[in-house]
Design a protein around this motif. Sequence first.
Motif, PDB file in Angstrom:
ATOM      1  N   VAL A  32      11.588 -20.221  61.562  1.00  0.00           N
ATOM      2  CA  VAL A  32      12.822 -20.128  62.348  1.00  0.00           C
ATOM      3  C   VAL A  32      14.037 -20.164  61.428  1.00  0.00           C
ATOM      4  CG1 VAL A  32      14.293 -21.354  63.999  1.00  0.00           C
ATOM      5  CG2 VAL A  32      11.858 -21.081  64.468  1.00  0.00           C
ATOM      6  N   ALA A  33      14.035 -21.095  60.477  1.00  0.00           N
ATOM      7  CA  ALA A  33      15.168 -21.232  59.555  1.00  0.00           C
ATOM      8  C   ALA A  33      15.340 -19.981  58.693  1.00  0.00           C
ATOM      9  CB  ALA A  33      14.967 -22.461  58.665  1.00  0.00           C
ATOM     10  N   ALA A  34      14.221 -19.429  58.195  1.00  0.00           N
ATOM     11  CA  ALA A  34      14.274 -18.235  57.348  1.00  0.00           C
ATOM     12  C   ALA A  34      14.759 -17.021  58.131  1.00  0.00           C
ATOM     13  CB  ALA A  34      12.903 -17.960  56.743  1.00  0.00           C
ATOM     14  N   LYS A  35      14.358 -16.944  59.386  1.00  0.00           N
ATOM     15  CA  LYS A  35      14.769 -15.807  60.223  1.00  0.00           C
ATOM     16  C   LYS A  35      16.257 -15.883  60.546  1.00  0.00           C
ATOM     17  CE  LYS A  35      12.834 -13.013  63.912  1.00  0.00           C
ATOM     18  NZ  LYS A  35      11.756 -12.886  64.898  1.00  0.00           N
ATOM     19  N   GLU A  36      16.757 -17.103  60.734  1.00  0.00           N
ATOM     20  CA  GLU A  36      18.170 -17.291  61.080  1.00  0.00           C
ATOM     21  C   GLU A  36      19.100 -17.063  59.895  1.00  0.00           C
ATOM     22  OE1 GLU A  36      18.974 -21.068  62.804  1.00  0.00           O
ATOM     23  OE2 GLU A  36      17.771 -20.699  64.596  1.00  0.00           O
ATOM     24  N   GLY A  37      18.741 -17.646  58.736  1.00  0.00           N
ATOM     25  CA  GLY A  37      19.678 -17.631  57.611  1.00  0.00           C
ATOM     26  C   GLY A  37      19.201 -16.932  56.361  1.00  0.00           C
ATOM     27  N   MET A  59       2.642 -30.557  52.582  1.00  0.00           N
ATOM     28  CA  MET A  59       2.227 -29.229  53.013  1.00  0.00           C
ATOM     29  C   MET A  59       2.068 -28.352  51.779  1.00  0.00           C
ATOM     30  SD  MET A  59       4.117 -26.848  55.830  1.00  0.00           S
ATOM     31  CE  MET A  59       3.465 -25.277  56.372  1.00  0.00           C
ATOM     32  N   PRO A  60       0.943 -27.639  51.639  1.00  0.00           N
ATOM     33  CA  PRO A  60       0.709 -26.811  50.452  1.00  0.00           C
ATOM     34  C   PRO A  60       1.774 -25.733  50.254  1.00  0.00           C
ATOM     35  CG  PRO A  60      -1.318 -27.114  51.687  1.00  0.00           C
ATOM     36  CD  PRO A  60      -0.215 -27.644  52.556  1.00  0.00           C
ATOM     37  N   LYS A  61       2.035 -25.410  48.997  1.00  0.00           N
ATOM     38  CA  LYS A  61       3.048 -24.415  48.649  1.00  0.00           C
ATOM     39  C   LYS A  61       2.751 -23.068  49.297  1.00  0.00           C
ATOM     40  CE  LYS A  61       5.244 -22.244  44.631  1.00  0.00           C
ATOM     41  NZ  LYS A  61       5.229 -22.126  43.155  1.00  0.00           N
ATOM     42  N   ASP A  62       1.471 -22.669  49.322  1.00  0.00           N
ATOM     43  CA  ASP A  62       1.092 -21.385  49.927  1.00  0.00           C
ATOM     44  C   ASP A  62       1.464 -21.330  51.403  1.00  0.00           C
ATOM     45  OD1 ASP A  62       0.110 -20.526  47.525  1.00  0.00           O
ATOM     46  OD2 ASP A  62      -2.013 -20.780  48.029  1.00  0.00           O
ATOM     47  N   ALA A  67       4.955 -19.063  55.544  1.00  0.00           N
ATOM     48  CA  ALA A  67       5.845 -19.269  56.691  1.00  0.00           C
ATOM     49  C   ALA A  67       7.159 -18.521  56.490  1.00  0.00           C
ATOM     50  CB  ALA A  67       6.108 -20.760  56.888  1.00  0.00           C
ATOM     51  N   ILE A  68       7.651 -18.491  55.256  1.00  0.00           N
ATOM     52  CA  ILE A  68       8.881 -17.751  54.949  1.00  0.00           C
ATOM     53  C   ILE A  68       8.645 -16.247  55.095  1.00  0.00           C
ATOM     54  CG2 ILE A  68      10.563 -17.186  53.142  1.00  0.00           C
ATOM     55  CD1 ILE A  68      10.123 -20.032  52.040  1.00  0.00           C
TER      56      ILE A  68
END
Length: 236
Positions: A32-37, A59-62, A67-68
């Motif tokens: 959500v954050a990546a999609k917004e900004g 949470m694993p880096k992958d 998610a991004i």
Amino acid sequence: MGRAFEYRRAAKEKRWDKMSRVFPKLAKAITVAAKEGGPEPEMNAKLRTAIQNAKAENMPKDNIENAIKRASGKDAADITEVTYEGKGPHGVLVFVEAATDNITRTVANMKAYFSKAGGSFVSSGSLEFMFSRKAVFEFEKTDAMDIEELELSLIDGGLEEIEENEGILYVYADYKQFGELSKIIEDLGIKVRKSLLKRIPTSPVEFSEEQLDEIEKMLDKIEEDDDVQAVYTNIA
């Protein structure tokens, strides 16, 4: 195999169960954050915070990177952030924050959780005045930290209060100061464990153990829902 083995197995299963519920929620917050900004954390404070909170839960880096990527993918789901307000057993007030790609499904689930527990929805906005929305930052207190100096450094960023509990400092400010205070903390070189916007009850209420048992059964159902990001109550 003995009690120690059983204890370790139970602890491990509990941890796995927690991860199975927490990671999807954290991933959704990142998307959500990546999609917004945008996908660059340096240019997107909301994404930086979501990644920071994901790392705090190991949470694993992958998972974070995936998610991004989902936010900019052609098949990226249209996720909407929504809130629900209601009353649960014994009149407990409940404020739910969710992120969903299907509002019809989510609202039906929320109504079912409240209804089965003898509760109900209230009109949107009814509980806003019952909760103060705060920016909250958590980080470890080091030997080099001077609390009075820290307060002076953060006061221009909107600091309202600092609390210490078992070596962890909790910094509170009005939610509108989140970005400014976050930058000051970052500039001070402080490694934040978790930062978030919380809704804190203005008039907390005490409930008996029996009442809390009923209330917590409903809260557990709500928190287990994949679309739910956070749940707040007026429990003291």
